[in-house]
Design a protein around this motif. Structure first.
Motif, PDB file in Angstrom:
ATOM      1  N   VAL A 228      -3.320  13.109 -19.028  1.00  0.00           N
ATOM      2  CA  VAL A 228      -2.046  13.038 -19.762  1.00  0.00           C
ATOM      3  C   VAL A 228      -1.363  14.404 -19.776  1.00  0.00           C
ATOM      4  CG1 VAL A 228      -0.990  12.643 -22.002  1.00  0.00           C
ATOM      5  CG2 VAL A 228      -2.746  11.074 -21.163  1.00  0.00           C
ATOM      6  N   ALA A 229      -2.147  15.469 -20.032  1.00  0.00           N
ATOM      7  CA  ALA A 229      -1.584  16.825 -20.032  1.00  0.00           C
ATOM      8  C   ALA A 229      -1.035  17.174 -18.652  1.00  0.00           C
ATOM      9  CB  ALA A 229      -2.638  17.835 -20.453  1.00  0.00           C
ATOM     10  N   GLY A 230      -1.811  16.796 -17.620  1.00  0.00           N
ATOM     11  CA  GLY A 230      -1.344  17.061 -16.260  1.00  0.00           C
ATOM     12  C   GLY A 230      -0.066  16.306 -15.949  1.00  0.00           C
ATOM     13  N   LEU A 231       0.039  15.048 -16.443  1.00  0.00           N
ATOM     14  CA  LEU A 231       1.240  14.248 -16.209  1.00  0.00           C
ATOM     15  C   LEU A 231       2.462  14.899 -16.874  1.00  0.00           C
ATOM     16  CD1 LEU A 231       2.419  11.655 -15.032  1.00  0.00           C
ATOM     17  CD2 LEU A 231       1.810  10.496 -17.185  1.00  0.00           C
ATOM     18  N   VAL A 232       2.251  15.394 -18.112  1.00  0.00           N
ATOM     19  CA  VAL A 232       3.352  16.069 -18.811  1.00  0.00           C
ATOM     20  C   VAL A 232       3.819  17.294 -18.021  1.00  0.00           C
ATOM     21  CG1 VAL A 232       3.971  17.361 -20.889  1.00  0.00           C
ATOM     22  CG2 VAL A 232       2.692  15.221 -21.083  1.00  0.00           C
ATOM     23  N   LEU A 233       2.869  18.084 -17.519  1.00  0.00           N
ATOM     24  CA  LEU A 233       3.226  19.274 -16.738  1.00  0.00           C
ATOM     25  C   LEU A 233       3.964  18.893 -15.449  1.00  0.00           C
ATOM     26  CD1 LEU A 233       0.004  21.460 -17.148  1.00  0.00           C
ATOM     27  CD2 LEU A 233       2.237  21.803 -18.232  1.00  0.00           C
ATOM     28  N   LEU A 234       3.521  17.816 -14.817  1.00  0.00           N
ATOM     29  CA  LEU A 234       4.195  17.367 -13.600  1.00  0.00           C
ATOM     30  C   LEU A 234       5.635  16.956 -13.882  1.00  0.00           C
ATOM     31  CD1 LEU A 234       1.407  15.220 -11.889  1.00  0.00           C
ATOM     32  CD2 LEU A 234       2.325  17.393 -11.073  1.00  0.00           C
TER      33      LEU A 234
ATOM     34  N   SER B 233      13.082  20.813  -2.487  1.00  0.00           N
ATOM     35  CA  SER B 233      13.003  19.361  -2.319  1.00  0.00           C
ATOM     36  C   SER B 233      11.572  18.925  -2.025  1.00  0.00           C
ATOM     37  CB  SER B 233      13.929  18.906  -1.180  1.00  0.00           C
ATOM     38  OG  SER B 233      15.269  19.148  -1.483  1.00  0.00           O
ATOM     39  N   VAL B 234      10.902  19.689  -1.159  1.00  0.00           N
ATOM     40  CA  VAL B 234       9.509  19.388  -0.838  1.00  0.00           C
ATOM     41  C   VAL B 234       8.636  19.525  -2.084  1.00  0.00           C
ATOM     42  CG1 VAL B 234       7.498  20.116   0.498  1.00  0.00           C
ATOM     43  CG2 VAL B 234       9.756  20.039   1.577  1.00  0.00           C
ATOM     44  N   LEU B 235       8.865  20.628  -2.821  1.00  0.00           N
ATOM     45  CA  LEU B 235       8.085  20.847  -4.038  1.00  0.00           C
ATOM     46  C   LEU B 235       8.343  19.749  -5.059  1.00  0.00           C
ATOM     47  CD1 LEU B 235       6.186  22.577  -5.732  1.00  0.00           C
ATOM     48  CD2 LEU B 235       8.163  23.967  -6.422  1.00  0.00           C
ATOM     49  N   GLY B 236       9.619  19.382  -5.241  1.00  0.00           N
ATOM     50  CA  GLY B 236       9.960  18.314  -6.176  1.00  0.00           C
ATOM     51  C   GLY B 236       9.368  16.985  -5.745  1.00  0.00           C
ATOM     52  N   ALA B 237       9.380  16.736  -4.423  1.00  0.00           N
ATOM     53  CA  ALA B 237       8.791  15.498  -3.915  1.00  0.00           C
ATOM     54  C   ALA B 237       7.301  15.451  -4.209  1.00  0.00           C
ATOM     55  CB  ALA B 237       9.047  15.391  -2.404  1.00  0.00           C
ATOM     56  N   GLY B 238       6.623  16.582  -4.008  1.00  0.00           N
ATOM     57  CA  GLY B 238       5.176  16.619  -4.290  1.00  0.00           C
ATOM     58  C   GLY B 238       4.891  16.368  -5.754  1.00  0.00           C
ATOM     59  N   LEU B 239       5.678  16.998  -6.639  1.00  0.00           N
ATOM     60  CA  LEU B 239       5.471  16.803  -8.078  1.00  0.00           C
ATOM     61  C   LEU B 239       5.734  15.362  -8.480  1.00  0.00           C
ATOM     62  CD1 LEU B 239       7.156  20.080  -9.415  1.00  0.00           C
ATOM     63  CD2 LEU B 239       4.714  19.562  -9.344  1.00  0.00           C
ATOM     64  N   SER B 240       6.752  14.747  -7.861  1.00  0.00           N
ATOM     65  CA  SER B 240       7.058  13.359  -8.199  1.00  0.00           C
ATOM     66  C   SER B 240       5.993  12.399  -7.675  1.00  0.00           C
ATOM     67  CB  SER B 240       8.435  12.981  -7.622  1.00  0.00           C
ATOM     68  OG  SER B 240       9.458  13.766  -8.184  1.00  0.00           O
TER      69      SER B 240
END
Length: 596
Positions: A68-74, A37-44
């Motif tokens: 843009v590439a970073g956003l796709v990976l996130l 959840s913490v990891l998902g929160a950070g990515l979001s």
């Protein structure tokens, strides 16, 4: 009749700490869920920041490709983490249901008999089924998700505060009104859910009652009346369900209005601030993205409040049963290990077994606060003897056997087995010494073999066939293509009443215990099988003590002694011939059965 237990009349409310007790059993997996959840929160939370940089790069010489590439990976990373998170959450929810069902099943089968007498079987079954499923909804409905969502919510608030405190204040004002409304309205859901589940329990109990007696109902022409009765219970459950839905219908629009209201307020005020130059377009877009990120955990919170309240209503019914004292709660503290049943493989039939003496000393007993069923009852069953209990219906004969088995304990006096008060023995130890054949001779759904070896699971094929032959049932079993593996239905469907009775007696014989209790063993037998069973009982009596309750005096005329009961008191003791001379009640019973 047994009186309803007091606990059944005062059902406790479900408590949040009872729910968390189930969660702590899975704290390892839940720890992993929270990490995800913490990891998902950070990515979001990183996504709006990257979007801000992409918008800021427009009109400049710098290429937005890395962002843009970073956003796709996130986005992909958040999706992957979310999938694993959801799987672990669902698995944990199933584990919680499994834990609740294990506890309930174990508790139900260890409850005192008086509790089973006071409650309806269908209602107890519904707690194992539908109530535990509602507890599962507390997890999948957002409880654990809400904890992880709190991180996203907090992160979004921080981001929004850094971008524009004024817009954040407007947003929180709208949200706060919605939160208060949800918390107040959801309190009603818990009590309504409990009432709804109780209605479902009554419906399940009614269906169980009707299905188990379907032949009697049809033969009595009562099918339509029973259908109407069950439909009334279904309508009651429907009414409570509609009321729960009504409260839920109030809650869901509140959530939607909070989202819509905050979005319109931010869009209106934010648009004005952009037009006045107080706020950049990129910051407004980022703020709106944070707003939507805040909305998702807010929805999880609303869902969690509702589902947890609902689950607590069902959990109260579960805890009501789990909080009841178990039958062995009052076992003697110095109890011994259960004595091995000779028929279970610990010894061959009769090996190491010696008959026991059974003494009833001034025994009195009443069900609840009703009139006494037994009053100062006293007699001795000598070791190795066959003692019969006779008397009119309601004299307390079957109750007496229940006291020996410790399904109930006497209100006064004592029952002693070889000089030891049975209350000073553990029930497991006591029952390992007793073979018990109930009057109703219940047969469990399954195979003939499973029923036969219930008290002697290690018994071999030869021992099984020997006891079946002793009760004149072997030929019937051999005639079936599946033999001992033949299937029987609920309540022994597929077997006649006499066959069920003989199977129950064979089961007791196979256990090969030093004391055998027989409650109306020939009640469902014809004269041919009754004669064969008399022979089996005489054979079984060799080397053991037998206490037999009978209405048919022909069954017990050859007993070593016969005890005559009337209105819970011993009125005479003697042999058949002696009692014909000394007991008016016994002579009357014998006359009605054409024995004199």
């Amino acid at each position: 009749m047994a009186e309803p237990a007091a606990d059944a009349m005062q059902a406790p409310r479900g408590r949040f700490r009872d729910l968390t007790a189930y969660l702590t059993e899975h704290r390892g997996v839940l720890g992993g869920v929270l990490v995800l959840s913490v990891l998902g929160a950070g990515l979001s939370l990183a996504q709006p920041v990257v979007v801000n940089r992409v918008i800021g790069s427009i009109g400049t010489a710098r290429s937005p490709a890395p962002e843009v590439a970073g956003l796709v990976l996130l986005v992909l990373g958040a999706g992957l983490v979310g999938a694993v998170h959801q799987y672990l959450l669902e698995r944990t929810a199933e584990g919680v249901v499994l834990s609740a069902r294990r506890r309930l099943v174990g508790q139900l089968l260890h409850l005192p008999v008086r509790e089973h007498d006071a409650r309806r079987a269908g209602d107890l079954v519904s707690r194992v089924g539908s109530d535990t499923t509602m507890v599962r909804a507390a997890l999948t409905g957002g409880l654990v998700d809400a904890l992880g969502g709190a991180l996203v919510f907090t992160g979004a608030l921080v981001g929004m505060a850094l971008l524009d405190p004024l817009l954040l204040g407007i947003t929180l004002g709208v949200v706060l009104v919605a939160v208060v409304a949800v918390v107040v309205a959801s309190a009603r859901i818990q009590s309504l859910t409990r009432s709804a589940q109780e209605a479902v329990g009554r419906l399940a109990a009614g269906v169980e009652r009707a299905v188990s007696a379907v032949r009697t109902i049809r033969a009595g022409g009562a099918t339509d009346r029973e259908i109407a009765r069950l439909e009334a219970e279904a309508v009651s459950a429907y009414g409570y369900g509609v009321r729960v839905a009504g409260v839920g219908a109030v809650l869901w629009p509140i959530s939607g209005l909070a989202v819509q209201g905050s979005f319109l307020a931010v869009l209106g005020v934010g648009g004005y601030r952009v037009a006045s130059g107080a706020l950049a377009v990129a910051d407004l877009v980022t703020f709106i993205l944070f707003l939507f990120m805040m909305v998702m955990p807010l929805g999880q919170f609303f869902s969690a409040v509702t589902t947890v309240r609902t689950a607590l209503g069902a959990l109260g019914r579960i805890q009501e049963i789990l909080d009841l004292p178990r039958e062995d709660a009052d076992d003697a503290p110095d109890r011994t290990d259960p004595a091995p049943r000779p028929g279970s493989g610990a010894a061959g039939p009769g090996e190491g077994r010696r008959p026991v003496e059974l003494v009833f000393d001034e025994v009195s007993f009443a069900y609840g606060s009703g009139r006494p069923v037994l009053e100062r009852l006293g007699f001795t069953v000598p070791a190795g003897s066959t003692t019969a209990i006779v008397g009119p219906s309601g004299a307390g004969k079957s109750t007496l056997l229940s006291l020996v088995e410790r399904f109930y304990d006497p209100d006064a006096g004592s029952i002693r087995l070889d000089g030891t008060d049975v209350r000073a023995m553990s029930r497991a130890d006591l029952r390992a010494r007793i073979g018990f054949v109930e009057q109703s001779a219940p047969v469990l759904a399954g195979s003939l073999r499973e029923n036969l070896v219930l008290a002697a699971p290690e018994a071999d094929e030869d021992s099984c066939r020997a006891v079946l032959d002793a009760v004149n049932l072997l030929e019937r079993v051999q005639a079936h293509p599946d033999g001992l593996d033949a299937t029987v239905g609920d309540d022994g469907a597929g077997l006649s009443g006499g066959e069920r009775q003989r199977l129950a007696i064979a089961r007791a014989l196979l256990a090969d215990t030093p004391l055998m209790l027989l409650d109306e063993p020939t009640a469902s037998l014809d004269s041919r099988n009754e004669k064969a069973l008399h022979t089996a009982i005489r054979s079984a009596a060799a080397g053991r003590t037998v206490l037999i309750v009978a209405h048919r005096l022909s069954t017990v005329a050859g007993a070593d002694q016969i005890v005559v009961l009337d209105q819970g008191r011993v009125t005479a003791v003697g042999t058949h011939d002696e009692l014909l001379s000394t007991s008016e009640l016994y002579r009357e019973l014998a006359r009605h059965q054409l024995l004199v």
